[in-house]
Design an enzyme around this catalytic site. Structure first.
Site, short mmCIF file in Angstrom:
data_model
loop_
_atom_site.label_atom_id
_atom_site.label_comp_id
_atom_site.label_asym_id
_atom_site.label_seq_id
_atom_site.Cartn_x
_atom_site.Cartn_y
_atom_site.Cartn_z
N VAL A 33 0.86 -1.18 0.00
CA VAL A 33 0.00 0.00 0.00
C VAL A 33 0.89 1.23 0.00
CG1 VAL A 33 -1.81 1.26 1.21
CG2 VAL A 33 -1.74 -1.25 1.34
N PHE A 35 3.60 -1.83 3.49
CA PHE A 35 3.08 -0.47 3.59
C PHE A 35 4.22 0.52 3.38
CE2 PHE A 35 0.44 -3.29 5.96
CZ PHE A 35 -0.84 -2.87 5.72
N LYS A 36 4.07 1.33 2.33
CA LYS A 36 5.04 2.39 2.08
C LYS A 36 4.44 3.70 2.58
CE LYS A 36 7.67 4.73 -1.56
NZ LYS A 36 7.78 4.99 -3.02
N ILE A 37 4.93 4.16 3.71
CA ILE A 37 4.36 5.33 4.37
C ILE A 37 5.27 6.53 4.08
CG2 ILE A 37 3.57 6.33 6.53
CD1 ILE A 37 2.04 3.81 5.67
N ASP A 93 1.09 4.93 0.64
CA ASP A 93 0.41 6.04 1.31
C ASP A 93 1.19 7.31 1.02
OD1 ASP A 93 -1.08 7.65 2.95
OD2 ASP A 93 -0.26 6.87 4.83
#
Length: 303
Positions: free
Chosen positions: A136, A164-166, A138
């Site tokens: 994901v 998750f790539k924040i 973000d």
């Protein structure tokens, strides 16, 4: 321990000076990233100029990249699209090619068409049915707010949502909250945005970073040392590269990697398609002045 750790750079898309995609240059880009020590490679992302590439070119680049990497490292194919049907089709194509992971932003188009939390959940759930792990992304570019509760729900209820790539503002706070609330369902919290907030994000529990492809070999020690518990060593390693990362993040964007790869003989042109203007010569020169003392692989790879 999650298998998703380390540095997973975004591969730039090289063009000829006339705007055609440089397919042989793309192979050299991939080889250079692997020789820099990349633990995985992402293609067709924002830093690959995905918004300047046609659908047919996407397919050509995806096939070339997966075939050329040939299992040396995992390949992530970016599949973001506002239409869920098209995102699913892109995921199926990536799986058919043998890609390892897909990355996607929530559904958005322009400034006003933004997926609701439920629509975003439904799109990721539909892509999950394809059967590839999903990262994901973000990112502020989408303009869609992915709240921590929504991300946790996705991680817990959608089978293939694992990474998750924040890279939103104050990413470390979000990474920390995501891990605290999601527990084991958050298999791979990554940071992004050229590693501009890497130290704080690692402190918060990030297991890896998706940077540009410019100085993978120089950033990787920050991650490996931090994950090994050598916080002072990681801090020292980050101090070496911080000015170059800052210049990339604030002045150059994806053009920094292409400029460095031209300088190092990896690719022949740092051309970007209109309406992207070329780097100002002074900005490019400052980039090289910051990179040369680091002696990165990228500046000598092609020589």
């Amino acid at each position: 321990m999650t298998p998703y750790t380390g540095i997973w750079p975004v591969a730039p898309t090289p063009f000829h000076d006339d705007g055609r995609i440089d397919l042989e240059g793309m192979k050299r880009v991939l080889d250079c990233l692997i020789d820099q020590g990349a633990d995985g490679i992402c293609i067709l992302a924002n830093f690959s100029e995905q918004f300047l590439i046609s659908d047919a070119e996407r397919e050509t680049l995806a096939q070339l990249s997966v075939e050329h990497v040939a299992g040396r490292v995992p390949v992530i194919v970016t599949i973001s699209h506002y239409a869920t049907q098209i995102a699913v089709e892109r995921a199926r194509f990536a799986k058919h090619l043998g890609a390892d992971i897909v990355m996607m932003m929530p559904p958005y188009h322009g400034a006003l068409l933004k997926g609701t939390p439920e629509q975003s959940f439904e799109q990721f759930a539909a892509v999950s049915e394809v059967g590839l792990p999903i990262m994901v992304q973000d990112a502020p570019l989408s303009g869609v707010d992915l709240s921590v509760p929504l991300l946790v729900r996705m991680a817990q209820e959608i089978e293939m949502v694992k990474l998750f790539k924040i890279e939103c503002p104050r990413a470390a706070n979000k990474i920390r909250a995501l891990i605290e609330q999601g527990g084991a369902a958050i298999e791979a919290p990554f940071d992004g945005e050229e590693a501009i907030t890497l130290l704080a994000d690692l402190d918060a529990g990030a297991t890896g970073s998706m940077t540009s492809g410019m100085i993978v070999d120089q950033i990787k020690p920050v991650i490996t040392r931090h994950l090994a518990g050598d916080i002072s060593g990681a801090t020292e390693a980050y101090g070496r590269v911080a000015m170059a990362i800052n210049h990339e993040n604030r002045q150059c964007g994806w053009q920094s990697c292409k400029a460095a790869m031209v300088e190092g003989g990896v690719i022949r042109s740092d051309f970007c398609r209109h309406p992207i203007p070329p780097l100002h010569p002074a900005i490019r020169q400052r980039l090289m002045d910051l990179l040369r003392p680091l002696d990165p692989v990228v500046l000598k790879w092609g020589h």
